[in-house]
Design an enzyme around this catalytic site. Structure first.
Site, PDB file in Angstrom:
ATOM      1  N   ARG A 107      -1.260  -8.659  12.869  1.00 29.90           N
ATOM      2  CA  ARG A 107      -1.348  -7.623  11.861  1.00 29.90           C
ATOM      3  C   ARG A 107      -2.730  -8.163  10.867  1.00 29.90           C
ATOM      4  O   ARG A 107      -3.585  -7.663  10.458  1.00 29.90           O
ATOM      5  CB  ARG A 107      -0.798  -6.826  11.737  1.00 29.90           C
ATOM      6  CG  ARG A 107       0.531  -5.800  12.735  1.00 29.90           C
ATOM      7  CD  ARG A 107       1.487  -5.377  12.326  1.00 29.90           C
ATOM      8  NE  ARG A 107       2.008  -4.195  11.054  1.00 29.90           N
ATOM      9  CZ  ARG A 107       2.896  -4.550  10.782  1.00 29.90           C
ATOM     10  NH1 ARG A 107       4.256  -4.395  11.087  1.00 29.90           N
ATOM     11  NH2 ARG A 107       2.769  -3.420   9.448  1.00 29.90           N
ATOM     12  N   ARG A 143      11.929  -5.168   5.721  1.00 33.15           N
ATOM     13  CA  ARG A 143      12.488  -4.286   5.518  1.00 33.15           C
ATOM     14  C   ARG A 143      11.980  -3.242   6.142  1.00 33.15           C
ATOM     15  O   ARG A 143      12.468  -2.996   7.717  1.00 33.15           O
ATOM     16  CB  ARG A 143      10.530  -4.220   4.632  1.00 33.15           C
ATOM     17  CG  ARG A 143       9.559  -3.749   5.919  1.00 33.15           C
ATOM     18  CD  ARG A 143       8.130  -3.001   5.151  1.00 33.15           C
ATOM     19  NE  ARG A 143       6.823  -3.239   5.916  1.00 33.15           N
ATOM     20  CZ  ARG A 143       5.904  -2.926   5.310  1.00 33.15           C
ATOM     21  NH1 ARG A 143       5.259  -2.851   4.336  1.00 33.15           N
ATOM     22  NH2 ARG A 143       4.686  -2.238   6.722  1.00 33.15           N
ATOM     23  N   LYS A 150       0.817  -0.940  -0.107  1.00 34.25           N
ATOM     24  CA  LYS A 150       0.036   0.575  -0.338  1.00 34.25           C
ATOM     25  C   LYS A 150       0.653   1.680  -0.154  1.00 34.25           C
ATOM     26  O   LYS A 150       0.900   2.321  -0.998  1.00 34.25           O
ATOM     27  CB  LYS A 150      -1.244   0.366   1.018  1.00 34.25           C
ATOM     28  CG  LYS A 150      -2.147  -1.202   1.327  1.00 34.25           C
ATOM     29  CD  LYS A 150      -2.804  -0.886   2.554  1.00 34.25           C
ATOM     30  CE  LYS A 150      -2.242  -1.216   3.579  1.00 34.25           C
ATOM     31  NZ  LYS A 150      -1.661  -2.076   4.091  1.00 34.25           N
ATOM     32  N   ARG A 161      13.903   1.050  10.375  1.00 32.90           N
ATOM     33  CA  ARG A 161      13.115  -0.148  10.432  1.00 32.90           C
ATOM     34  C   ARG A 161      11.793   0.046  11.403  1.00 32.90           C
ATOM     35  O   ARG A 161      12.012   0.610  12.754  1.00 32.90           O
ATOM     36  CB  ARG A 161      13.745  -1.526  11.321  1.00 32.90           C
ATOM     37  CG  ARG A 161      14.683  -2.065  10.135  1.00 32.90           C
ATOM     38  CD  ARG A 161      15.087  -3.795  10.933  1.00 32.90           C
ATOM     39  NE  ARG A 161      16.570  -3.240   9.997  1.00 32.90           N
ATOM     40  CZ  ARG A 161      16.221  -4.085   8.903  1.00 32.90           C
ATOM     41  NH1 ARG A 161      15.580  -5.024   8.660  1.00 32.90           N
ATOM     42  NH2 ARG A 161      17.578  -4.199   8.318  1.00 32.90           N
ATOM     43  N   ARG A 213      -9.939   1.052   8.933  1.00 36.27           N
ATOM     44  CA  ARG A 213      -9.410  -0.158   8.706  1.00 36.27           C
ATOM     45  C   ARG A 213     -10.212  -1.072   9.534  1.00 36.27           C
ATOM     46  O   ARG A 213     -10.706  -1.860   9.699  1.00 36.27           O
ATOM     47  CB  ARG A 213      -8.187  -0.291   9.496  1.00 36.27           C
ATOM     48  CG  ARG A 213      -6.730  -0.096   8.882  1.00 36.27           C
ATOM     49  CD  ARG A 213      -5.633  -0.761   9.905  1.00 36.27           C
ATOM     50  NE  ARG A 213      -4.176  -1.186   9.871  1.00 36.27           N
ATOM     51  CZ  ARG A 213      -3.656  -0.834   9.225  1.00 36.27           C
ATOM     52  NH1 ARG A 213      -3.604   0.534   8.307  1.00 36.27           N
ATOM     53  NH2 ARG A 213      -2.572  -1.702   9.420  1.00 36.27           N
TER      54      ARG A 213
HETATM   55  P1  ADP Z   1       0.952  -1.839   7.826  1.00 32.92           P
HETATM   56  O1  ADP Z   1      -0.396  -1.485   6.793  1.00 32.92           O
HETATM   57  O2  ADP Z   1       2.013  -2.066   7.170  1.00 32.92           O
HETATM   58  O3  ADP Z   1       0.343  -2.596   9.706  1.00 32.92           O
HETATM   59  P2  ADP Z   1       0.525   0.361   9.033  1.00 32.92           P
HETATM   60  O4  ADP Z   1       1.914   1.507   9.296  1.00 32.92           O
HETATM   61  O5  ADP Z   1      -0.621   0.796   8.234  1.00 32.92           O
HETATM   62  O6  ADP Z   1       1.223  -0.881   8.601  1.00 32.92           O
HETATM   63  O7  ADP Z   1      -0.033   0.614  10.585  1.00 32.92           O
HETATM   64  C1  ADP Z   1       0.300   0.375  10.980  1.00 32.92           C
HETATM   65  C2  ADP Z   1       0.381   0.302  12.735  1.00 32.92           C
HETATM   66  O8  ADP Z   1      -0.543   1.549  12.674  1.00 32.92           O
HETATM   67  C3  ADP Z   1      -1.190  -0.393  12.734  1.00 32.92           C
HETATM   68  O9  ADP Z   1      -0.521  -2.622  12.854  1.00 32.92           O
HETATM   69  C4  ADP Z   1      -2.091  -0.238  13.533  1.00 32.92           C
HETATM   70  O10 ADP Z   1      -1.443  -0.273  14.889  1.00 32.92           O
HETATM   71  C5  ADP Z   1      -1.987   1.414  13.265  1.00 32.92           C
HETATM   72  N1  ADP Z   1      -2.234   2.402  12.077  1.00 32.92           N
HETATM   73  C6  ADP Z   1      -2.303   2.499  11.596  1.00 32.92           C
HETATM   74  N2  ADP Z   1      -3.761   2.629  10.632  1.00 32.92           N
HETATM   75  C7  ADP Z   1      -4.924   2.592  11.685  1.00 32.92           C
HETATM   76  C8  ADP Z   1      -6.159   2.510  11.644  1.00 32.92           C
HETATM   77  N3  ADP Z   1      -7.090   2.887  10.581  1.00 32.92           N
HETATM   78  N4  ADP Z   1      -7.045   2.679  12.078  1.00 32.92           N
HETATM   79  C9  ADP Z   1      -6.442   2.513  13.373  1.00 32.92           C
HETATM   80  N5  ADP Z   1      -5.649   1.516  13.485  1.00 32.92           N
HETATM   81  C10 ADP Z   1      -4.509   1.849  12.583  1.00 32.92           C
END
Ligand code: ADP
Ligand code: ZN
Length: 221
Positions: A175, A130, A16, A163, A91
């Site tokens: 996740r 990564r 993404k 990281r 999400r």
């Molecule tokens: P990835 O898609 O690789 O998991 P992100 O950077 O989008 O990475 O998200 C990392 C973390 O940030 C998630 O595991 C969550 O804890 C939090 N997070 C990000 N966006 C949201 C969201 N829209 N709602 C709830 N938690 C979020």
């Protein structure tokens, strides 16, 4: 009124962030990543950041009220008028409903929700290795994509890399579970709204970029 509102859906590691950055370049849109906004809040030590930190490190979802407050703040800035790529948001069903309402109040709706379709097992390997350039954010990987010259960013020449605390095999599994339980159901939501686009995303970064460019060109015409 603003430009297209694109949503990128997909589990952690689906690409993404990588593709959102390319869509910024290709279409002059603004990437809006709630993960990046939350990490900035954690780094800045704001109240929201202090609450979010442990939840993120456990691989769980931050509460809707915190995420929505951060998102609305960002959406209030003028550059989003160019159109946005939402990366990692919404999400949950609650976030999707809040977004629909926010847009409806502005006389707008989601232009397209693009689901990056990948295989879970490959995501663990992708996410575990990564890292990114600290200066420009370019993404790298221990196995799949090292810089041409060791320790030097291909894009900006930077020599510092970072990281994420949550990019380890154990947290990734958590996740992925959160994704399937809380986020994957949104695919059906956007299908009902007739804005869903499914993109096979196990192929090359450039191939996926081309598929996305086709879609974005078509829906924002
Ligand atoms: P990835 O898609 O690789 O998991 P992100 O950077 O989008 O990475 O998200 C990392 C973390 O940030 C998630 O595991 C969550 O804890 C939090 N997070 C990000 N966006 C949201 C969201 N829209 N709602 C709830 N938690 C979020
Ligand atoms: Zn760089």
């Amino acid at each position: 009124m603003m430009g297209p509102v694109l949503i990128l859906l997909g589990p952690p590691g689906a690409g993404k962030g990588t593709q959102a950055r390319m869509l910024e370049e290709d279409f002059g849109l603004v990437q809006l990543s709630t993960g990046d906004l939350l990490r900035a809040a954690v780094a800045a030590g704001t109240e929201a950041g202090r609450k979010a930190k442990a939840v993120m490190e456990a691989g769980q979802l931050v509460s809707d009220d915190i995420v929505l407050a951060i998102l609305k703040d960002r959406m209030a800035q003028p550059d989003v008028a160019k159109g946005v790529i939402l990366d990692g948001f919404p999400r949950t069903a609650g976030q999707a409903a809040a977004l629909d309402k926010l847009l409806a109040d502005a006389g707008q709706k989601v232009t397209a929700a693009i689901s990056l379709e990948v295989e879970d097992e490959a995501m663990v390997a992708r996410v575990s290795g990564r890292y990114t350039c600290a200066a420009c954010g370019e993404g790298y990987h221990d196995e799949f994509k090292q810089p041409a010259q060791a320790g030097v960013c291909d894009k900006c020449g930077g020599t510092a890399f970072k990281r994420r605390a949550d990019d380890n095999a154990e947290t990734v599994r958590e996740r992925l579970q959160a994704y399937h339980a809380q986020t994957a159901p949104l695919i059906a939501h956007y299908d009902r709204l007739s804005v869903l686009e499914r993109v096979p995303a196990m192929g090359s970064i450039d191939g996926i970029r081309a598929s996305l460019a086709d879609i974005v060109g078509r829906v924002s015409a």
